[in-house]
Scaffold this active site. Structure first.
Site, PDB file in Angstrom:
ATOM      1  N   SER A   1       0.843  -1.203   0.000  1.00 45.43           N
ATOM      2  CA  SER A   1       0.000   0.000   0.000  1.00 45.43           C
ATOM      3  C   SER A   1       0.874   1.247   0.000  1.00 45.43           C
ATOM      4  O   SER A   1       1.978   1.243   0.566  1.00 45.43           O
ATOM      5  CB  SER A   1      -0.854  -0.032   1.273  1.00 45.43           C
ATOM      6  OG  SER A   1      -1.416   1.225   1.511  1.00 45.43           O
TER       7      SER A   1
ATOM      8  N   TYR B   1      -1.923  -1.595  10.812  1.00 47.30           N
ATOM      9  CA  TYR B   1      -2.166  -2.081   9.446  1.00 47.30           C
ATOM     10  C   TYR B   1      -0.992  -1.689   8.541  1.00 47.30           C
ATOM     11  O   TYR B   1      -0.426  -2.530   7.832  1.00 47.30           O
ATOM     12  CB  TYR B   1      -3.477  -1.498   8.885  1.00 47.30           C
ATOM     13  CG  TYR B   1      -3.590  -1.654   7.393  1.00 47.30           C
ATOM     14  CD1 TYR B   1      -3.857  -2.894   6.830  1.00 47.30           C
ATOM     15  CD2 TYR B   1      -3.388  -0.573   6.530  1.00 47.30           C
ATOM     16  CE1 TYR B   1      -3.928  -3.055   5.455  1.00 47.30           C
ATOM     17  CE2 TYR B   1      -3.462  -0.718   5.156  1.00 47.30           C
ATOM     18  CZ  TYR B   1      -3.726  -1.966   4.617  1.00 47.30           C
ATOM     19  OH  TYR B   1      -3.784  -2.118   3.254  1.00 47.30           O
TER      20      TYR B   1
ATOM     21  N   LYS C   1       2.178  -3.973   6.414  1.00 49.05           N
ATOM     22  CA  LYS C   1       2.569  -3.909   4.990  1.00 49.05           C
ATOM     23  C   LYS C   1       4.075  -3.681   4.877  1.00 49.05           C
ATOM     24  O   LYS C   1       4.763  -4.343   4.097  1.00 49.05           O
ATOM     25  CB  LYS C   1       1.797  -2.785   4.282  1.00 49.05           C
ATOM     26  CG  LYS C   1       0.311  -3.061   4.146  1.00 49.05           C
ATOM     27  CD  LYS C   1       0.049  -4.277   3.287  1.00 49.05           C
ATOM     28  CE  LYS C   1      -1.396  -4.705   3.293  1.00 49.05           C
ATOM     29  NZ  LYS C   1      -1.626  -6.020   2.697  1.00 49.05           N
TER      30      LYS C   1
HETATM   31  P1  NAD Z   1     -10.878  -7.391   0.941  1.00 44.04           P
HETATM   32  O1  NAD Z   1     -11.113  -7.424   2.404  1.00 44.04           O
HETATM   33  O2  NAD Z   1     -12.042  -7.164   0.043  1.00 44.04           O
HETATM   34  O3  NAD Z   1     -10.142  -8.719   0.485  1.00 44.04           O
HETATM   35  C1  NAD Z   1      -9.282  -9.452   1.317  1.00 44.04           C
HETATM   36  C2  NAD Z   1      -9.712 -10.904   1.265  1.00 44.04           C
HETATM   37  O4  NAD Z   1      -8.832 -11.692   2.078  1.00 44.04           O
HETATM   38  C3  NAD Z   1     -11.136 -11.135   1.785  1.00 44.04           C
HETATM   39  O5  NAD Z   1     -11.853 -11.894   0.841  1.00 44.04           O
HETATM   40  C4  NAD Z   1     -10.928 -11.906   3.078  1.00 44.04           C
HETATM   41  O6  NAD Z   1     -11.995 -12.780   3.342  1.00 44.04           O
HETATM   42  C5  NAD Z   1      -9.608 -12.613   2.826  1.00 44.04           C
HETATM   43  N1  NAD Z   1      -8.814 -12.959   3.996  1.00 44.04           N
HETATM   44  C6  NAD Z   1      -8.406 -12.150   5.012  1.00 44.04           C
HETATM   45  N2  NAD Z   1      -7.654 -12.844   5.878  1.00 44.04           N
HETATM   46  C7  NAD Z   1      -7.580 -14.127   5.403  1.00 44.04           C
HETATM   47  C8  NAD Z   1      -6.940 -15.304   5.857  1.00 44.04           C
HETATM   48  N3  NAD Z   1      -6.231 -15.331   6.971  1.00 44.04           N
HETATM   49  N4  NAD Z   1      -7.074 -16.428   5.120  1.00 44.04           N
HETATM   50  C9  NAD Z   1      -7.793 -16.432   3.980  1.00 44.04           C
HETATM   51  N5  NAD Z   1      -8.412 -15.342   3.501  1.00 44.04           N
HETATM   52  C10 NAD Z   1      -8.308 -14.209   4.210  1.00 44.04           C
HETATM   53  O7  NAD Z   1      -9.745  -6.291   0.684  1.00 44.04           O
HETATM   54  P2  NAD Z   1      -9.186  -5.684  -0.668  1.00 44.04           P
HETATM   55  O8  NAD Z   1      -9.542  -4.257  -0.697  1.00 44.04           O
HETATM   56  O9  NAD Z   1      -9.520  -6.545  -1.823  1.00 44.04           O
HETATM   57  O10 NAD Z   1      -7.631  -5.751  -0.366  1.00 44.04           O
HETATM   58  C11 NAD Z   1      -6.817  -6.813  -0.821  1.00 44.04           C
HETATM   59  C12 NAD Z   1      -5.395  -6.584  -0.347  1.00 44.04           C
HETATM   60  O11 NAD Z   1      -4.932  -5.338  -0.834  1.00 44.04           O
HETATM   61  C13 NAD Z   1      -5.242  -6.527   1.178  1.00 44.04           C
HETATM   62  O12 NAD Z   1      -4.020  -7.150   1.530  1.00 44.04           O
HETATM   63  C14 NAD Z   1      -5.181  -5.045   1.451  1.00 44.04           C
HETATM   64  O13 NAD Z   1      -4.476  -4.758   2.633  1.00 44.04           O
HETATM   65  C15 NAD Z   1      -4.439  -4.544   0.230  1.00 44.04           C
HETATM   66  N6  NAD Z   1      -4.697  -3.119  -0.053  1.00 44.04           N
HETATM   67  C16 NAD Z   1      -5.994  -2.703  -0.219  1.00 44.04           C
HETATM   68  C17 NAD Z   1      -6.251  -1.358  -0.454  1.00 44.04           C
HETATM   69  C18 NAD Z   1      -7.660  -0.855  -0.621  1.00 44.04           C
HETATM   70  O14 NAD Z   1      -7.876   0.342  -0.547  1.00 44.04           O
HETATM   71  N7  NAD Z   1      -8.662  -1.689  -0.864  1.00 44.04           N
HETATM   72  C19 NAD Z   1      -5.185  -0.441  -0.535  1.00 44.04           C
HETATM   73  C20 NAD Z   1      -3.889  -0.914  -0.383  1.00 44.04           C
HETATM   74  C21 NAD Z   1      -3.649  -2.271  -0.142  1.00 44.04           C
HETATM   75  C1  UD1 Z   2      -7.128   5.036   3.764  1.00 39.81           C
HETATM   76  C2  UD1 Z   2      -6.145   4.464   4.766  1.00 39.81           C
HETATM   77  C3  UD1 Z   2      -4.972   3.853   4.010  1.00 39.81           C
HETATM   78  C4  UD1 Z   2      -5.459   2.845   2.975  1.00 39.81           C
HETATM   79  C5  UD1 Z   2      -6.418   3.576   2.030  1.00 39.81           C
HETATM   80  C6  UD1 Z   2      -6.956   2.725   0.919  1.00 39.81           C
HETATM   81  C7  UD1 Z   2      -6.436   5.916   6.727  1.00 39.81           C
HETATM   82  C8  UD1 Z   2      -5.794   6.939   7.609  1.00 39.81           C
HETATM   83  N1  UD1 Z   2      -5.704   5.505   5.658  1.00 39.81           N
HETATM   84  O1  UD1 Z   2      -6.464   6.041   3.085  1.00 39.81           O
HETATM   85  O2  UD1 Z   2      -4.094   3.209   4.923  1.00 39.81           O
HETATM   86  O3  UD1 Z   2      -4.367   2.290   2.246  1.00 39.81           O
HETATM   87  O4  UD1 Z   2      -7.511   4.071   2.812  1.00 39.81           O
HETATM   88  O5  UD1 Z   2      -7.862   1.794   1.412  1.00 39.81           O
HETATM   89  O6  UD1 Z   2      -7.533   5.469   6.969  1.00 39.81           O
HETATM   90  N2  UD1 Z   2     -12.836  11.256   3.443  1.00 39.81           N
HETATM   91  C9  UD1 Z   2     -13.892  12.091   3.764  1.00 39.81           C
HETATM   92  N3  UD1 Z   2     -15.040  11.527   4.251  1.00 39.81           N
HETATM   93  C10 UD1 Z   2     -15.201  10.180   4.426  1.00 39.81           C
HETATM   94  C11 UD1 Z   2     -14.108   9.331   4.081  1.00 39.81           C
HETATM   95  C12 UD1 Z   2     -12.947   9.907   3.601  1.00 39.81           C
HETATM   96  O7  UD1 Z   2     -13.794  13.301   3.635  1.00 39.81           O
HETATM   97  O8  UD1 Z   2     -16.261   9.739   4.891  1.00 39.81           O
HETATM   98  C13 UD1 Z   2     -11.617  11.859   2.876  1.00 39.81           C
HETATM   99  C14 UD1 Z   2     -10.357  11.569   3.679  1.00 39.81           C
HETATM  100  O9  UD1 Z   2     -10.148  12.550   4.671  1.00 39.81           O
HETATM  101  C15 UD1 Z   2      -9.291  11.591   2.569  1.00 39.81           C
HETATM  102  C16 UD1 Z   2     -10.037  11.067   1.331  1.00 39.81           C
HETATM  103  O10 UD1 Z   2     -11.422  11.266   1.615  1.00 39.81           O
HETATM  104  O11 UD1 Z   2      -8.882  12.913   2.304  1.00 39.81           O
HETATM  105  C17 UD1 Z   2      -9.794   9.603   1.047  1.00 39.81           C
HETATM  106  O12 UD1 Z   2     -10.046   8.846   2.232  1.00 39.81           O
HETATM  107  P1  UD1 Z   2     -10.046   7.254   2.247  1.00 39.81           P
HETATM  108  O13 UD1 Z   2     -10.889   6.749   1.153  1.00 39.81           O
HETATM  109  O14 UD1 Z   2     -10.364   6.823   3.636  1.00 39.81           O
HETATM  110  O15 UD1 Z   2      -8.543   6.869   1.885  1.00 39.81           O
HETATM  111  P2  UD1 Z   2      -7.142   7.329   2.555  1.00 39.81           P
HETATM  112  O16 UD1 Z   2      -7.344   8.254   3.678  1.00 39.81           O
HETATM  113  O17 UD1 Z   2      -6.254   7.772   1.450  1.00 39.81           O
END
Ligand code: NAD
Ligand code: UD1
Length: 333
Positions: free
Chosen positions: A124, A148, A152
């Protein structure tokens, strides 16, 4: 290739399964469904017309993971499984460290044992901490503000040290910026449990009337309109980045930012959503959210030059597709 996709029933994982299948790869999913539903894999099959082998397992359990590696000759692993809610990680740090680190270590160990030399890890942009923007892969990482984010950064180090000790192993660390949107079919998308923490799912839930209004966290940042700026990336572009990464993976470690390289403010995103979808999203300005930084976006040039990957979809595509998915959810698909 035959790819093990951990967390493949989740948001980014299910979109990546679609792109892998459409590129002709075979997909095996391991997911314990702690934050997803089996139906998402049914939707993956509906979209692609192809089958997915599914193991409902916890990837922190070594014996069950080993059984998968023993039963299938794998060419690569894409490791999405993990817990991802920043706020929850402050309340339950041990669950986060345990789940996210043990899963990475077990999958790495099995990959080495069974000679699976392509490993893609979901990292991330949070690992950059408070660096100056745009974030570049060569920057020294700064501490994150929550467990969290630490999981990472630690997982990245575990994988890098493993490659130092075994140079035939290949790892690609993908640092995602802010994934949003959904597949254009509207059949898969982001389904947060409870109140969404992230901006886009909150917007779609307000638009559909499931929530009354959006709180905008701060309008006094040093940005174009005072609201926070992020690099939103369409989840389908992100998924395609994984296919390119696993196909090009070689021994050693590579790190790529997956972002568009462009920043969008909260107000810009909300107004684009309203214009494109011809809907109203009531909002109010509230105080800043603790732990937020003002602005961040990617330097996305390395992925473009080395992987040939660029994010093709626009903010308009992101808001349209996010809304289509929300509507289909409400209609029961
Ligand atoms: P998500 O929660 O939709 O998907 C994660 C999946 O992993 C889920 O289906 C969950 O059931 C499964 N899971 C969790 N722990 C497990 C375990 N121990 N064994 C088997 N399955 C397990 O999340 P996502 O948004 O698709 O994110 C996927 C990956 O990307 C994660 O590692 C997350 O940290 C990373 N990531 C996500 C974002 C984001 O904004 N969505 C941003 C940066 C990184
Ligand atoms: C968050 C996580 C980050 C993660 C990322 C993607 C935090 C501090 N960081 O980042 O670790 O990798 O999500 O999943 O939570 N906002 C509003 N109103 C809302 C929600 C968000 O104004 O109800 C604003 C936030 O202040 C920010 C922007 O929208 O400026 C994006 O927020 P968000 O979607 O939560 O993502 P990040 O803060 O970038």
């Amino acid at each position: 290739m035959r790819i093990l996709v951990t967390g493949g029933a989740g948001y980014i994982g299910s979109h990546t399964c679609v792109e892998l299948l459409e590129a002709g790869h075979e997909v095996i999913v391991a997911d314990n469904l702690c934050n997803s539903r089996k139906e998402s894999l049914e939707m993956v099959k509906r979209i692609t017309g192809k089958d997915v082998l599914f193991y409902e397992v916890d990837v922190t359990e070594e014996q069950v993971v080993e059984k998968i590696f023993r039963s299938h000759r794998l060419d690569g692993v894409i490791h999405f499984a993990g817990l991802k809610a920043v706020g929850e990680s402050l309340e339950k740090p041990l669950s986060y460290y345990y789940n996210n680190l043990v899963s990475t270590m077990i999958l790495t160990k099995m990959s080495l044992k069974y000679d699976v030399n392509r490993f893609v890890f979901s990292s991330s942009a949070t690992v950059y901490g408070d660096n100056t923007v745009p974030f570049k892969e060569t920057m020294k990482l700064l501490p994150t503000t929550n467990p969290y984010g630490e999981t990472k950064a630690m997982s990245e180090r575990i994988l890098m040290d493993t490659v130092k000790a075994d140079q035939s192993f290949g790892v690609t660390l993908l640092r995602y910026f802010n994934p949003v949107g959904a597949h254009e079919s509207g059949l898969i998308g982001e389904e947060p449990n409870g109140a969404p923490n992230n901006l886009m799912p909150f917007i779609t839930q307000v638009a559909s009337g499931r929530r009354e209004k959006l709180s905008i966290f701060g309008n006094d940042y040093d940005t174009v309109d005072g609201t926070g700026v992020r690099d939103y990336i369409h989840v389908v572009d992100l998924a395609k980045g994984h296919v390119m990464a696993v196909e090009k993976l070689k021994p050693g470690v590579e790190i790529y930012n997956l972002g568009t390289g462009r920043g969008t403010s909260v107000l810009e995103l909300v107004h684009t959503f309203m214009e494109v979808n011809e809907l109203d999203v009531p909002y109010e300005i509230r105080e800043r959210r603790q732990g937020d930084i003002s602005s961040y976006y990617a330097d996305a040039s390395k992925a473009r030059i080395e992987l040939g990957w660029i994010a093709e979809k626009t903010i308009e595509d992101m808001v349209r597709d996010a809304w289509r998915f929300e509507k289909k959810q409400a209609e029961g698909k």
